[in-house]
Scaffold this motif. Structure first.
Motif, PDB file in Angstrom:
ATOM      1  N   ALA A  65    -102.437 -21.621   4.870  1.00 15.07           N
ATOM      2  CA  ALA A  65    -101.039 -21.538   4.464  1.00 15.07           C
ATOM      3  C   ALA A  65    -100.788 -20.320   3.585  1.00 15.07           C
ATOM      4  O   ALA A  65     -99.695 -19.756   3.597  1.00 15.07           O
ATOM      5  N   SER A 105    -100.759 -23.046  10.028  1.00 12.29           N
ATOM      6  CA  SER A 105    -101.902 -23.265   9.150  1.00 12.29           C
ATOM      7  C   SER A 105    -102.540 -24.630   9.381  1.00 12.29           C
ATOM      8  O   SER A 105    -103.772 -24.754   9.433  1.00 12.29           O
ATOM      9  N   GLY A 120     -95.729 -24.506   8.043  1.00  9.85           N
ATOM     10  CA  GLY A 120     -97.031 -25.156   7.948  1.00  9.85           C
ATOM     11  C   GLY A 120     -97.698 -25.422   9.270  1.00  9.85           C
ATOM     12  O   GLY A 120     -98.894 -25.735   9.309  1.00  9.85           O
ATOM     13  N   THR A 131    -104.672 -25.385   3.401  1.00  9.33           N
ATOM     14  CA  THR A 131    -104.025 -24.696   2.280  1.00  9.33           C
ATOM     15  C   THR A 131    -104.355 -23.216   2.298  1.00  9.33           C
ATOM     16  O   THR A 131    -103.489 -22.357   2.075  1.00  9.33           O
ATOM     17  N   GLY A 135     -94.482 -23.647   3.894  1.00  7.03           N
ATOM     18  CA  GLY A 135     -95.826 -23.777   4.433  1.00  7.03           C
ATOM     19  C   GLY A 135     -96.825 -24.416   3.498  1.00  7.03           C
ATOM     20  O   GLY A 135     -97.613 -25.284   3.900  1.00  7.03           O
ATOM     21  N   SER A 140    -100.407 -17.682   6.005  1.00  8.03           N
ATOM     22  CA  SER A 140     -99.123 -17.878   6.672  1.00  8.03           C
ATOM     23  C   SER A 140     -97.965 -17.409   5.804  1.00  8.03           C
ATOM     24  O   SER A 140     -96.998 -16.825   6.296  1.00  8.03           O
ATOM     25  N   ALA A 174     -98.813 -27.929   4.014  1.00  5.01           N
ATOM     26  CA  ALA A 174    -100.267 -27.843   4.171  1.00  5.01           C
ATOM     27  C   ALA A 174    -100.980 -28.732   3.158  1.00  5.01           C
ATOM     28  O   ALA A 174    -101.998 -29.359   3.473  1.00  5.01           O
TER      29      ALA A 174
END
Length: 450
Positions: free
Chosen positions: A371, A130, A127, A368, A75, A374, A79
């Motif tokens: 993420a 996010s 990703g 970010t 992720g 996430s 991101a």
């Protein structure tokens, strides 16, 4: 190479226009549904796989958990790429990869092959939540984010409903392999259509923040500092993950529970579970709106409201699953009714937690920052729930495992209450930092275009 910067929306305005914003929202939701269709289709196939390949419950849980693990690990790099280059192109590539990986599952001839294909599904999906959340939040006014994020993540519930139902129906008629092929193909089509969504340009950052998004290692340092610096971000990550342990347990194991202990056919068990997941989708939107309203004047009340919903979930699920073990006489209809009712509260954290993280993160690092959330939710929530339940089931039985797992709701409620104390302060600090940057020499112009 950076994408051409574009204008940031006004605090209460749209990035491009209402039409473009709602088209982006609709397309992002559709792909989110296919994300979870492909992710959850396998849970209704558990009885078939257990019989055909003689798998343990821990192995079955691993087929769900591995997707969340690879989503968590991939992720942040994705991101970072999306924040620096293109969110739209990143989403198109992700959707194509996870769709092709899902189709490849139908050709798996062993557990190892299926496990590897499922891991690749997670690589594609990494990703997406996010980046999609960052794109939606940038198209719409900030006052709408809680409800929009709730609707976005509620579409995951709808996708899970479709995945569970389609898996059960297709497997009953054509075999479990065919289920993967049927659900994987449409994602490729919508991936191409997503190219018509308008992107938002890379936001110009000060050198310190720009350094944070150059590589995964530098981003990891930024994340560690952000978690230490922002108590709100730290605690909502914990609270959101803990509640998702409960959610993923119910979504993944309820079909097997109904099949084993109530003698339901696989297709019927999948349909009953789908109703619970559908209730989760409705509840996600309801609690997103309620939390937004509760936090209008006092921001921390948004998270207090969600914490209360977590405690209600805990009480109802304990009654449903632990009650019979303690002598409470519950029929099938009563037990399912309790689980269905819990579904209206279970996904209460999805929208408010995402909106909270976005609120306390710089606009140029929204993908970010999302993420980070996430990573916690996938690695310590969605991946942990099915695997821990499977391990407990192998040792103590599935009845006991389902009775114990709702207790993670206590951790969720406690963490969210902790976050509610610092939310207003962190929100104010972030707004002040943006104001300072905008007024700094050479920065105002950059923000006006970035």
């Amino acid at each position: 190479m950076h994408a051409a910067p574009t204008q940031l929306p006004h605090q209460d305005g749209y990035l491009v226009g209402r039409g473009a914003a709602w088209f982006a929202f609709a397309m992002t939701i559709i792909l989110m549904m296919f994300d979870y269709i492909d992710r959850q289709v396998i849970v209704s196939l558990f009885p078939h796989l257990k019989t055909e390949w003689e798998l343990s419950d821990k192995q079955l849980g691993g087929l769900v958990s591995v997707v969340s693990v690879t989503v968590a690990l991939g992720g942040i790099p994705i991101a970072l790429f999306a924040d620096r280059v293109s969110r739209v192109k990143s989403i198109v590539a992700m959707a194509a990869v996870w769709s092709l990986a899902t189709i490849s599952c139908m050709f798996a001839g062993s557990y190892a092959h299926l496990f590897a294909a499922r891991a690749l599904v997670g690589v594609g999906e990494a990703g997406y939540g996010s980046v999609g959340a960052g794109l939606i939040s940038s198209h719409f006014p900030s006052r709408m984010r809680g409800g929009l994020m709730a609707a976005f993540f509620a579409s995951a519930s709808l996708g899970s409903v479709a995945g569970v139902v389609l898996g059960g129906v297709i497997a009953a008629r054509f075999g479990w392999q065919a289920a993967f092929g049927v659900v994987g193909i449409p994602g490729l089509i919508f991936a191409l259509l997503y190219l018509f969504v308008k992107d938002y340009g890379t936001v110009t950052l000060d050198p310190r923040r720009e350094q944070a998004r150059r590589s995964t290692a530098e981003a990891s340092g930024f994340i560690a500092r952000a978690l230490v610096r922002s108590a709100t971000m730290r605690w909502v990550c914990v609270g959101g993950a803990a509640q998702l342990i409960v959610v993923s347990t119910v979504w993944s194991w309820l079909p097997s529970y109904l099949n084993r202990f109530h003698g339901m056919a696989v297709q019927e068990a999948a349909t009953r579970t789908a109703l619970v997941v559908l209730a989760c989708a409705v509840g996600s939107v309801i609690w997103g709106v309620l939390a937004d309203r509760a936090g209008r004047r006092v921001p921390g009340r948004r998270l207090v409201t969600v914490a209360i919903a977590c405690l209600i979930t805990l009480f109802v699920l304990l009654t449903a699953f632990a009650g019979p073990l303690l002598g409470l006489q519950l029929g099938l209809g009563q037990q399912l009714g309790l689980v269905l009712f819990a579904g209206l509260f279970m996904t209460c954290t999805s929208g408010p937690v995402a909106a909270t993280v976005i609120d306390v993160v710089h606009p140029g690092l929204r993908s970010t920052g999302a993420a980070v959330l996430s990573l916690f939710q996938n690695l310590f929530g969605l991946a942990a729930g099915p695997f821990i339940t499977g391990a407990l089931s192998d040792t103590f039985g599935l009845r006991v495992a389902m009775a114990v797992m709702p207790l993670f709701g206590l951790l969720s409620a406690w963490a969210l209450l902790r976050a509610s104390r610092s939310y207003a302060g962190d929100l104010q600090s972030q707004q002040q930092a943006q104001t300072t940057e905008a007024s700094a020499p050479g920065t105002a112009a950059a923000l006006a275009h970035g």
